[in-house]
Design a protein around this motif. Structure first.
Motif, PDB file in Angstrom:
ATOM      1  N   THR A 237      59.493 -27.401   7.542  1.00 28.17           N
ATOM      2  CA  THR A 237      58.606 -28.987   7.407  1.00 28.17           C
ATOM      3  C   THR A 237      57.462 -29.077   8.473  1.00 28.17           C
ATOM      4  O   THR A 237      57.431 -28.479   9.538  1.00 28.17           O
ATOM      5  CB  THR A 237      59.470 -30.042   7.592  1.00 28.17           C
ATOM      6  OG1 THR A 237      60.191 -29.975   9.080  1.00 28.17           O
ATOM      7  CG2 THR A 237      60.638 -30.159   6.485  1.00 28.17           C
ATOM      8  N   ARG A 238      56.594 -30.040   8.102  1.00 29.61           N
ATOM      9  CA  ARG A 238      55.556 -30.373   9.024  1.00 29.61           C
ATOM     10  C   ARG A 238      55.804 -31.896   9.115  1.00 29.61           C
ATOM     11  O   ARG A 238      55.823 -32.567   8.060  1.00 29.61           O
ATOM     12  CB  ARG A 238      54.144 -30.128   8.703  1.00 29.61           C
ATOM     13  CG  ARG A 238      53.763 -28.491   8.933  1.00 29.61           C
ATOM     14  CD  ARG A 238      52.419 -28.313   8.752  1.00 29.61           C
ATOM     15  NE  ARG A 238      52.136 -26.833   9.076  1.00 29.61           N
ATOM     16  CZ  ARG A 238      51.038 -26.327   8.824  1.00 29.61           C
ATOM     17  NH1 ARG A 238      49.827 -27.136   8.517  1.00 29.61           N
ATOM     18  NH2 ARG A 238      50.768 -25.006   9.000  1.00 29.61           N
ATOM     19  N   GLY A 239      55.632 -32.304  10.513  1.00 29.72           N
ATOM     20  CA  GLY A 239      56.025 -33.944  10.555  1.00 29.72           C
ATOM     21  C   GLY A 239      57.510 -34.171  10.856  1.00 29.72           C
ATOM     22  O   GLY A 239      58.282 -33.497  10.539  1.00 29.72           O
ATOM     23  N   CYS A 240      57.627 -35.570  11.044  1.00 32.43           N
ATOM     24  CA  CYS A 240      59.217 -36.094  11.402  1.00 32.43           C
ATOM     25  C   CYS A 240      59.010 -37.340  11.119  1.00 32.43           C
ATOM     26  O   CYS A 240      58.099 -38.274  11.363  1.00 32.43           O
ATOM     27  CB  CYS A 240      59.252 -36.137  13.146  1.00 32.43           C
ATOM     28  SG  CYS A 240      60.836 -36.472  13.487  1.00 32.43           S
ATOM     29  N   PRO A 241      60.203 -38.010  10.476  1.00 33.89           N
ATOM     30  CA  PRO A 241      60.390 -39.100   9.822  1.00 33.89           C
ATOM     31  C   PRO A 241      60.730 -40.106  10.938  1.00 33.89           C
ATOM     32  O   PRO A 241      60.700 -41.320  10.592  1.00 33.89           O
ATOM     33  CB  PRO A 241      61.353 -38.966   8.765  1.00 33.89           C
ATOM     34  CG  PRO A 241      62.157 -37.703   9.009  1.00 33.89           C
ATOM     35  CD  PRO A 241      61.198 -36.914   9.801  1.00 33.89           C
ATOM     36  N   TRP A 242      61.098 -39.797  12.002  1.00 30.22           N
ATOM     37  CA  TRP A 242      61.445 -40.582  13.235  1.00 30.22           C
ATOM     38  C   TRP A 242      60.322 -40.908  14.069  1.00 30.22           C
ATOM     39  O   TRP A 242      59.290 -39.965  14.086  1.00 30.22           O
ATOM     40  CB  TRP A 242      62.795 -40.108  13.844  1.00 30.22           C
ATOM     41  CG  TRP A 242      63.815 -40.048  12.954  1.00 30.22           C
ATOM     42  CD1 TRP A 242      64.907 -41.175  13.052  1.00 30.22           C
ATOM     43  CD2 TRP A 242      64.283 -39.210  12.173  1.00 30.22           C
ATOM     44  NE1 TRP A 242      65.738 -40.773  12.001  1.00 30.22           N
ATOM     45  CE2 TRP A 242      65.534 -39.612  11.452  1.00 30.22           C
ATOM     46  CE3 TRP A 242      63.864 -37.800  11.838  1.00 30.22           C
ATOM     47  CZ2 TRP A 242      66.274 -38.862  10.531  1.00 30.22           C
ATOM     48  CZ3 TRP A 242      64.711 -36.930  10.887  1.00 30.22           C
ATOM     49  CH2 TRP A 242      65.795 -37.459  10.375  1.00 30.22           C
ATOM     50  N   ASN A 243      60.391 -41.888  14.811  1.00 25.82           N
ATOM     51  CA  ASN A 243      59.458 -42.206  15.740  1.00 25.82           C
ATOM     52  C   ASN A 243      59.811 -42.527  17.227  1.00 25.82           C
ATOM     53  O   ASN A 243      59.891 -43.832  17.843  1.00 25.82           O
ATOM     54  CB  ASN A 243      58.664 -43.423  15.287  1.00 25.82           C
ATOM     55  CG  ASN A 243      57.768 -43.148  14.042  1.00 25.82           C
ATOM     56  OD1 ASN A 243      56.708 -42.435  14.083  1.00 25.82           O
ATOM     57  ND2 ASN A 243      58.304 -43.798  12.812  1.00 25.82           N
ATOM     58  N   CYS A 244      60.596 -41.659  17.853  1.00 27.23           N
ATOM     59  CA  CYS A 244      60.757 -41.603  19.332  1.00 27.23           C
ATOM     60  C   CYS A 244      59.823 -41.985  19.996  1.00 27.23           C
ATOM     61  O   CYS A 244      58.876 -41.310  19.979  1.00 27.23           O
ATOM     62  CB  CYS A 244      61.522 -40.394  19.900  1.00 27.23           C
ATOM     63  SG  CYS A 244      63.130 -40.045  18.426  1.00 27.23           S
ATOM     64  N   SER A 245      60.182 -43.096  21.159  1.00 28.95           N
ATOM     65  CA  SER A 245      58.926 -43.399  21.860  1.00 28.95           C
ATOM     66  C   SER A 245      58.245 -42.377  22.643  1.00 28.95           C
ATOM     67  O   SER A 245      57.023 -42.601  23.069  1.00 28.95           O
ATOM     68  CB  SER A 245      59.417 -44.644  22.652  1.00 28.95           C
ATOM     69  OG  SER A 245      60.420 -44.054  23.679  1.00 28.95           O
ATOM     70  N   PHE A 246      58.949 -41.440  23.058  1.00 29.16           N
ATOM     71  CA  PHE A 246      58.459 -40.322  24.134  1.00 29.16           C
ATOM     72  C   PHE A 246      57.824 -39.249  23.356  1.00 29.16           C
ATOM     73  O   PHE A 246      57.559 -38.051  24.082  1.00 29.16           O
ATOM     74  CB  PHE A 246      59.520 -39.910  24.955  1.00 29.16           C
ATOM     75  CG  PHE A 246      60.935 -39.648  24.160  1.00 29.16           C
ATOM     76  CD1 PHE A 246      61.067 -38.242  23.421  1.00 29.16           C
ATOM     77  CD2 PHE A 246      61.939 -40.512  24.258  1.00 29.16           C
ATOM     78  CE1 PHE A 246      62.065 -38.045  22.891  1.00 29.16           C
ATOM     79  CE2 PHE A 246      63.194 -40.278  23.707  1.00 29.16           C
ATOM     80  CZ  PHE A 246      63.124 -38.832  22.899  1.00 29.16           C
ATOM     81  N   CYS A 247      57.698 -39.265  22.070  1.00 30.45           N
ATOM     82  CA  CYS A 247      57.352 -37.941  21.421  1.00 30.45           C
ATOM     83  C   CYS A 247      55.831 -38.018  20.763  1.00 30.45           C
ATOM     84  O   CYS A 247      55.715 -38.936  20.240  1.00 30.45           O
ATOM     85  CB  CYS A 247      58.456 -37.468  20.254  1.00 30.45           C
ATOM     86  SG  CYS A 247      58.279 -35.982  19.376  1.00 30.45           S
TER      87      CYS A 247
END
Length: 498
Positions: free
Chosen positions: A207-217
């Motif tokens: 995959t490319r991308g991530c469905p989560w939005n962790c503040s440090f990433c």
């Protein structure tokens, strides 16, 4: 039109400290994809991994001059910018007409500043394969205007910086040819000791991308939307690596794989039907709140030997504060399942996040010891450009004389004492102590020493590197404690704890 694509080196002593002993190069997947696209379209493209070769900037520049490269592209992450600057300076001296192109996360964030400072002629932002192709095609055709290449920033004839419109993400990742590794010295890419193997290992993505939005990433800077390759396309690449490269180990470089149980079961089933589970082994990183026992069992049967988990913190309030969206109970459950199945685990922990105290960091260290993965990594929070926390902290960082390349997950406390973020109420010196002590407390337990010795007895290289790294850390911690105590006595101050 000849293009050289460089994976820059980095000062490991500064960026990761004692962990440099456990660092081995990873085949540069991003620029290997760029090279594959250029070659598929008839252009001469060469990949050079400076991290693996160890070539100094002067030697890179001499190669550019000797082989008459028209374009040199750099894949830039924040910590390797100092080496990139030194290399560009040398190239400008001996091959001033060569066009310099920057790509990847750091340059996407600082494209205007980098172009204005003259470090490069072009910056690609977003997915780079076809940005680079269109740019090389335009240069080969003698063009001097590039306004029609979406995802490109550049300087016009008057030196004015122009940032074109962004580029729409590719919908079909299967259209991209397999990464070109033909220029790489494949035997260099041994798995690091932290992966508990001595085999050559190659990266791969689903995959490319991530469905989560962790503040440090900063994962979503280049890939804001999640897209998947077809499983057949991924497995075709696995077979290519086995049959053509002689590589039987691979590691997923996805932000998260599998994204959910359905993906895990489909992938495992396809691996087994092709018989690839008998021909290779692999590792990946998943979230503790999305794995299931059935998914883990299927993945193990399909050849998975190591699972990485971003546990991050042992405190639920800190996890919630930074949008991690899992709990410590999720971590306990995933760890229990993984251990029950006999899969090696690599735990990723982070200390020093905004809002942390010494107590919450102690919670994390104790939690790591409780979970007891085979390998634990304790990173200091680093507000890398592109992450939500970087934007939140930018004014504070700027006030502290911030230089992006000074950010490292492990500070050595050198004479110049690179600026590293520390949460309110905790000094940078105390952060060093906490990080070092976390590593020592985790690894210098009798049970852990015996466990690591058993794992590494058949791998003398890994055992020697691990022992050397821990010995160096023990000595550094001892020496730092002596230095602090001496300085405190001279000042008449109370001794600070090691």
């Amino acid at each position: 039109m000849k293009t050289l694509l460089i994976n820059p080196s980095v000062d490991l002593n500064r960026t990761v400290g004692f962990l440099r002993k456990a660092m081995t190069p990873v085949a540069p997947l991003g620029i290997a994809y760029l090279a594959a696209v250029l070659k598929e379209n008839g252009f001469d493209a060469v990949v050079h991994d400076q991290f693996a070769s160890g070539w100094p900037p002067e030697k890179i520049a001499a190669m550019v001059e000797r082989d008459q490269f028209d374009v040199v592209g750099f894949s830039i992450l924040t910590p390797n910018m100092p080496v990139v600057e030194a290399t560009v300076e040398e190239i400008r001296k001996c091959a001033p007409d060569t066009k310099i192109v920057f790509g990847n996360t750091h340059s996407a964030i600082y494209k205007t500043e980098l172009l204005e400072a003259g470090w490069c002629d072009f910056v690609g932002f977003g997915e780079g394969e076809y940005i680079m192709l269109e740019l090389v095609q335009a240069l080969a055709g003698g063009r001097t205007g590039f306004a029609d290449i979406n995802g490109l920033a550049w300087r016009d004839a008057n030196g004015r910086v122009i940032v074109n419109a962004g580029r729409e993400q590719m919908r079909d990742l299967d259209q991209i040819p397999f990464p070109s590794f033909s220029d790489l010295d494949i035997p260099r890419y041994l798995a690091p000791p932290t992966l508990l193997e001595q085999e050559v290992i190659m990266p791969i993505i689903y995959t490319r991308g991530c469905p989560w939005n962790c503040s440090f990433c900063a994962q979503n800077v280049n890939y804001p939307k999640v897209r998947k390759r077809s499983i057949d396309n991924v497995l075709d690449e696995v077979e290519r690596n086995i049959d053509e490269l002689g590589v039987y180990w691979f590691g997923f470089q996805d932000a998260i794989f599998p994204l959910h149980e359905k993906d895990a079961l489909r992938f495992a089933d396809a691996m087994i039907k092709r018989g690839l589970h008998k021909r290779c082994k692999w590792l990946t990183e998943a979230r503790v709140d999305t794995v299931t026992y059935d998914a883990l069992a299927a993945l193990k049967e399909a050849g998975m030997y190591l699972m990485m988990y971003g546990f991050e913190s042992g405190n639920d309030e800190i996890l919630t504060l930074h949008n991690k969206n899992h709990t410590i109970e999720d971590s306990r459950r995933a760890m229990a399942w993984t251990r029950d199945l006999g899969v090696f685990t690599y735990g990723l922990f982070m200390i020093g996040l905004p809002g942390e105290t010494e107590k919450t960091m102690e919670d994390t260290i104790r939690f790591a010891i409780e979970l007891d993965p085979e390998i634990a990594k304790f990173n200091r929070f680093t507000p890398y450009p592109g992450s939500p926390l970087f934007q939140q902290l930018k004014s504070e960082l700027d006030a502290g004389g911030f230089r992006p390349e000074s950010l490292t997950p492990w500070s050595r406390g050198t004479s110049e004492d690179d600026y590293v973020y520390a949460p309110d109420g905790v000094s940078t010196d105390r952060m060093r102590q906490i990080q070092r002590n976390g590593v020592l407390r985790f690894y210098l337990r009798p049970g852990k020493i015996l466990q690591m010795a058993r794992i590494n007895l058949r791998q003398p290289r890994n055992l020697a590197i691990s022992l050397g790294a821990v010995t160096e850390l023990v000595w550094e911690s001892f020496a730092a404690g002596i230095s602090r105590r001496s300085g405190n006595r001279q000042l008449g101050a109370a001794e600070s704890p090691v």
